[in-house]
Design an enzyme around this catalytic site. Structure first.
Site, PDB file in Angstrom:
ATOM      1  N   ASP A  59     -33.066  25.249  20.117  1.00  0.00           N
ATOM      2  CA  ASP A  59     -33.176  23.880  19.596  1.00  0.00           C
ATOM      3  C   ASP A  59     -33.174  23.883  18.064  1.00  0.00           C
ATOM      4  O   ASP A  59     -33.179  22.830  17.436  1.00  0.00           O
ATOM      5  CB  ASP A  59     -34.398  23.155  20.172  1.00  0.00           C
ATOM      6  CG  ASP A  59     -35.712  23.799  19.764  1.00  0.00           C
ATOM      7  OD1 ASP A  59     -35.698  24.866  19.119  1.00  0.00           O
ATOM      8  OD2 ASP A  59     -36.773  23.224  20.103  1.00  0.00           O
ATOM      9  N   SER A  60     -33.120  25.084  17.460  1.00  0.00           N
ATOM     10  CA  SER A  60     -32.911  25.175  16.006  1.00  0.00           C
ATOM     11  C   SER A  60     -31.602  24.490  15.623  1.00  0.00           C
ATOM     12  O   SER A  60     -31.400  24.161  14.449  1.00  0.00           O
ATOM     13  CB  SER A  60     -32.893  26.635  15.561  1.00  0.00           C
ATOM     14  OG  SER A  60     -32.028  27.391  16.365  1.00  0.00           O
ATOM     15  N   ASP A  85     -32.461  26.179  25.461  1.00  0.00           N
ATOM     16  CA  ASP A  85     -33.832  25.813  25.072  1.00  0.00           C
ATOM     17  C   ASP A  85     -34.208  24.457  25.678  1.00  0.00           C
ATOM     18  O   ASP A  85     -33.432  23.492  25.555  1.00  0.00           O
ATOM     19  CB  ASP A  85     -33.873  25.682  23.538  1.00  0.00           C
ATOM     20  CG  ASP A  85     -34.976  26.494  22.901  1.00  0.00           C
ATOM     21  OD1 ASP A  85     -35.827  27.046  23.630  1.00  0.00           O
ATOM     22  OD2 ASP A  85     -34.982  26.579  21.662  1.00  0.00           O
ATOM     23  N   GLU A 118     -41.275  26.645  24.834  1.00  0.00           N
ATOM     24  CA  GLU A 118     -42.295  27.037  23.862  1.00  0.00           C
ATOM     25  C   GLU A 118     -43.703  26.800  24.391  1.00  0.00           C
ATOM     26  O   GLU A 118     -43.970  25.781  25.037  1.00  0.00           O
ATOM     27  CB  GLU A 118     -42.120  26.228  22.566  1.00  0.00           C
ATOM     28  CG  GLU A 118     -40.852  26.562  21.803  1.00  0.00           C
ATOM     29  CD  GLU A 118     -40.784  25.854  20.453  1.00  0.00           C
ATOM     30  OE1 GLU A 118     -41.774  25.237  20.023  1.00  0.00           O
ATOM     31  OE2 GLU A 118     -39.708  25.933  19.833  1.00  0.00           O
ATOM     32  N   GLU A 135     -42.734  34.862  17.961  1.00  0.00           N
ATOM     33  CA  GLU A 135     -42.267  34.453  16.631  1.00  0.00           C
ATOM     34  C   GLU A 135     -43.381  34.482  15.592  1.00  0.00           C
ATOM     35  O   GLU A 135     -44.467  33.911  15.797  1.00  0.00           O
ATOM     36  CB  GLU A 135     -41.669  33.029  16.716  1.00  0.00           C
ATOM     37  CG  GLU A 135     -41.161  32.535  15.377  1.00  0.00           C
ATOM     38  CD  GLU A 135     -40.232  31.321  15.463  1.00  0.00           C
ATOM     39  OE1 GLU A 135     -39.909  30.895  16.589  1.00  0.00           O
ATOM     40  OE2 GLU A 135     -39.855  30.808  14.402  1.00  0.00           O
ATOM     41  N   LYS A 156     -35.501  28.502  28.120  1.00  0.00           N
ATOM     42  CA  LYS A 156     -36.650  28.979  27.335  1.00  0.00           C
ATOM     43  C   LYS A 156     -37.547  27.795  27.044  1.00  0.00           C
ATOM     44  O   LYS A 156     -37.052  26.679  26.838  1.00  0.00           O
ATOM     45  CB  LYS A 156     -36.186  29.613  26.019  1.00  0.00           C
ATOM     46  CG  LYS A 156     -37.340  29.970  25.090  1.00  0.00           C
ATOM     47  CD  LYS A 156     -36.890  30.792  23.895  1.00  0.00           C
ATOM     48  CE  LYS A 156     -36.405  29.995  22.734  1.00  0.00           C
ATOM     49  NZ  LYS A 156     -37.390  29.044  22.165  1.00  0.00           N
TER      50      LYS A 156
HETATM   51  O1  KIV Z   1     -34.509  27.519  18.598  1.00  0.00           O
HETATM   52  C1  KIV Z   1     -34.415  28.694  18.229  1.00  0.00           C
HETATM   53  O2  KIV Z   1     -33.462  29.103  17.567  1.00  0.00           O
HETATM   54  C2  KIV Z   1     -35.478  29.615  18.605  1.00  0.00           C
HETATM   55  C3  KIV Z   1     -35.468  30.966  17.963  1.00  0.00           C
HETATM   56  C4  KIV Z   1     -36.113  30.865  16.640  1.00  0.00           C
HETATM   57  C5  KIV Z   1     -36.099  31.985  18.810  1.00  0.00           C
HETATM   58  O3  KIV Z   1     -36.315  29.274  19.364  1.00  0.00           O
END
Ligand code: KIV
Length: 287
Positions: free
Chosen positions: A45-46, A84, A116, A181, A114
């Site tokens: 989600d970056s 994500d 968080e 992280e 994934k």
């Molecule tokens: O969203 C993302 O790119 C991440 C990485 C920093 C692991 O969660």
């Protein structure tokens, strides 16, 4: 390269072979990652920040995430592709979490999701729904406000023990891997030894089972900031600016397009005939 599986990642950990993971958000990036033989792609989600220009990650929607997973899956058939779960798509209820995860798999086409935070109940529900889940502990950008900003997490005995306990609970809930992280190196080392599943570090030191970086950070494509834990392998952004400037200069001085960039469709006689015809219509042009 054959399709990477979660079982293969597990075997890599057991053999002490380090795992590489990188983010990608579109087809062309995915093709390049595939060529490099990287084992895991995270459609993180970056992308909200690197690609869509948001200040943080919370504004991203599941529809937007799916729109980015799809081209990545097309461009990279071999790496394991993880999508994500976006902020707000898994914390209302277990059924919401399973529904959102199912959408990433079914509509996006990724292999795993994934999420968080220390949410073992949510993870268990998704895994029970038949979906492979990667956890994410330490600095969790979606909830950075609650953590006091983008800071190193797990410092000191209490905070460290809490993170290790969270990792154990995530493992028991069924994650196939954990992203860790921005924590002290000691914690990355202990966690990698404590849990059986691969721990993929980002700012978590040298002893994790693998490492992940955000593509834009490592390639010098993100201009707002570069976290200390990033190694910038290239400065592609700088090179692109230089190329755009050359392009502009070439256009101004007439060196682009050159003869090799143009099409010809008229013989000498046809061109003469065309210009004569134009003249008869009152159009006078230099050849
Ligand atoms: O969203 C993302 O790119 C991440 C990485 C920093 C692991 O969660």
């Amino acid at each position: 390269m054959a399709k990477v599986t979660i079982q293969q990642l597990q075997k890599m950990k057991e053999a002490g072979e380090k795992i590489s993971m990188v983010t990608a958000y579109d087809y062309s990036q995915a093709v390049l990652v595939e060529k490099a033989g990287i084992e895991v792609i995270l459609v993180g989600d970056s992308l909200a920040m690197t690609t869509l220009g948001h200040e943080g990650t919370t504004a991203l929607t599941t529809d937007e995430m799916i729109a980015h997973i799809r081209p990545v899956v097309k461009g990279a058939p071999s790496p394991l592709v993880i999508g994500d779960l976006v902020f707000g798509s898994y914390n209302e209820s277990l059924s919401q979490a399973v529904h959102s995860s199912t959408r990433l798999i079914k509509e996006g086409g990724c292999d795993a999701v994934k999420l968080e935070g220390a949410h073992p109940d949510v993870i268990k529900a998704i895994v029970d729904g038949g979906i492979a889940v990667q956890g994410h502990l330490g600095l969790t950008p979606q909830t950075a406000v609650l953590l006091g900003g983008f800071k190193v997490q797990g410092k000191g005995k209490e905070a460290g023990l809490q993170l290790l306990d969270d990792a154990k609970r995530l493992e028991e809930a069924g994650v196939f891997s954990i992203v860790l992280e921005c924590v002290p190196e000691e914690l990355g080392r202990v966690m990698s030894g404590l849990v059986d599943v691969p721990v993929i570090g980002i700012g978590a030191g040298r002893y994790c089972d693998g490492q992940v970086l955000v593509l834009h950070d490592m390639m010098g494509l993100f201009d707002r900031f570069t976290p200390r834990f990033v190694k910038q392998y290239r400065q592609i952004g700088k090179e692109m600016v230089e190329a755009f400037m050359e392009f502009k200069a070439d256009i101004r001085n007439g060196s682009f397009p050159s003869e090799e960039n143009v099409f010809t469709g008229f013989s000498r006689e046809e061109a003469d005939a065309l210009f004569e015809e134009l003249k008869s219509h009152g159009v006078h042009q230099d050849r």
